[in-house]
Scaffold this motif. Structure first.
Motif, mmCIF file in Angstrom:
data_model
loop_
_atom_site.group_PDB
_atom_site.id
_atom_site.type_symbol
_atom_site.label_atom_id
_atom_site.label_comp_id
_atom_site.label_asym_id
_atom_site.label_seq_id
_atom_site.Cartn_x
_atom_site.Cartn_y
_atom_site.Cartn_z
ATOM 1 N N SER A 79 8.923 -8.069 -9.881
ATOM 2 C CA SER A 79 8.820 -8.272 -11.230
ATOM 3 C C SER A 79 7.215 -8.203 -11.819
ATOM 4 N N ARG A 84 6.264 -4.514 -12.084
ATOM 5 C CA ARG A 84 6.727 -3.986 -13.421
ATOM 6 C C ARG A 84 5.882 -4.475 -14.471
ATOM 7 N N TRP A 138 17.774 -7.523 -6.600
ATOM 8 C CA TRP A 138 17.265 -6.339 -6.959
ATOM 9 C C TRP A 138 18.087 -5.623 -8.017
ATOM 10 N N PHE A 139 19.320 -5.756 -8.020
ATOM 11 C CA PHE A 139 20.394 -5.011 -8.895
ATOM 12 C C PHE A 139 20.037 -5.788 -10.258
ATOM 13 N N TRP A 170 16.947 -4.782 -12.029
ATOM 14 C CA TRP A 170 17.200 -3.315 -12.599
ATOM 15 C C TRP A 170 18.096 -3.252 -13.934
ATOM 16 N N ALA A 209 15.711 -5.282 -16.827
ATOM 17 C CA ALA A 209 14.294 -4.269 -17.297
ATOM 18 C C ALA A 209 14.440 -3.808 -18.826
ATOM 19 N N ARG A 210 15.658 -3.322 -19.085
ATOM 20 C CA ARG A 210 15.903 -2.809 -20.344
ATOM 21 C C ARG A 210 15.790 -3.735 -21.677
#
Length: 270
Positions: free
Chosen positions: A68, A71, A234-235, A238, A241-242
């Motif tokens: 994180s 990112r 992890w999934f 993902w 994030a949006r």
């Protein structure tokens, strides 16, 4: 079924890490504690179950916080003025907290976890500056208490309970004028010292013979649970994030408090 449960809650921990700055401890500790206590072979004793849950969640936190943080760095939401020396003091406190946790019973850890959550929720609800920021949108620089003794306290409590410290750093940053998006993004790099120091101490807490946990553990860290939770996390990151930066600020703050309430209730009913 146990592994499916851990994958699902690992995914939830990944989502909350990205969106709210926490997830390792507040999601993983209650779930893993319940799984370990009700294991197919009779489960672990309460003391061992809570120590393993805290240690394993701290290990999961390394991966969650590191991914994180990467990112957030790419997105430009990290404020470097807050990262150092606050992270250094948190690291010192983390060492103290991890050492102290090994000397108390699982019951004490569980009670401390519940009390800590209750105090945090009340503080966010009733003290001004969390749901509605008190500043004009311009973040104020960290003060000496926040980077010194405050960092040590954050690190010690966070590692003692295996919760990463985000539940203290997010309100702290919020009251210094940061948006929820900024505060939750900053919580992850500030959780890394807690995760690294805490995991090292818990792994060195003893060999399988000393802890009585057997194969599949390094100190108090459950390696299989760590791997399964990390895949789910992890999934989850993902997927989450949006949504970063798209949640209205005050709603973001209220949902943050609501999640803490759910975790508190889950610990009270066990």
């Amino acid at each position: 079924m146990t592994y499916v449960l851990l994958v699902l809650f690992g995914g939830l921990s990944g989502m909350t890490t990205v969106l709210f700055g926490f997830g390792g401890g507040f999601v993983v500790v209650p779930v893993l504690y319940g799984v370990l206590k009700s294991g197919a072979e009779g489960g672990l004793a309460e003391q061992a179950a809570m120590h393993v849950a805290v240690a394993t969640s701290t290990c999961v936190m390394i991966v969650n916080a590191a991914l994180s943080t990467r990112r957030s760095a790419r997105a430009g939401t990290l404020l470097t003025v807050w990262l150092w020396p606050l992270s250094g003091f948190i690291g010192v406190g983390s060492l103290l907290g991890a050492l102290a946790a090994g000397d108390v019973s699982g019951t004490v850890l569980r009670v401390a976890f519940v009390v800590y959550l209750a105090i945090t929720i009340a503080d966010c609800l009733f003290r001004r500056g969390f749901i509605v920021p008190m500043t004009d949108g311009k973040p104020r620089s960290p003060h000496r208490w926040g980077t010194g003794s405050g960092g040590i306290v954050i690190g010690a409590i966070a590692t003692f309970l295996g919760v990463g410290g985000s539940v203290m750093t997010v309100p702290l940053l919020r009251r210094r004028g940061l948006s929820m998006t900024q505060a939750t993004a900053m919580a992850n790099p500030l959780s890394l010292p807690v995760a690294l120091v805490g995991t090292a101490v818990y792994m060195l807490a003893g060999d399988p013979g000393a802890t009585g946990l057997g194969a599949g553990y390094v100190g108090y860290v459950d390696l299989i649970a760590f791997a399964v939770l990390t895949v789910g996390a992890w999934f989850g990151m993902w997927l989450a994030a949006r949504w970063v930066g798209r949640i209205p600020d005050q709603r973001h703050a209220r949902v943050y408090i609501g999640l803490l309430v759910l975790v508190l209730l889950s610990m009270l009913v066990r």
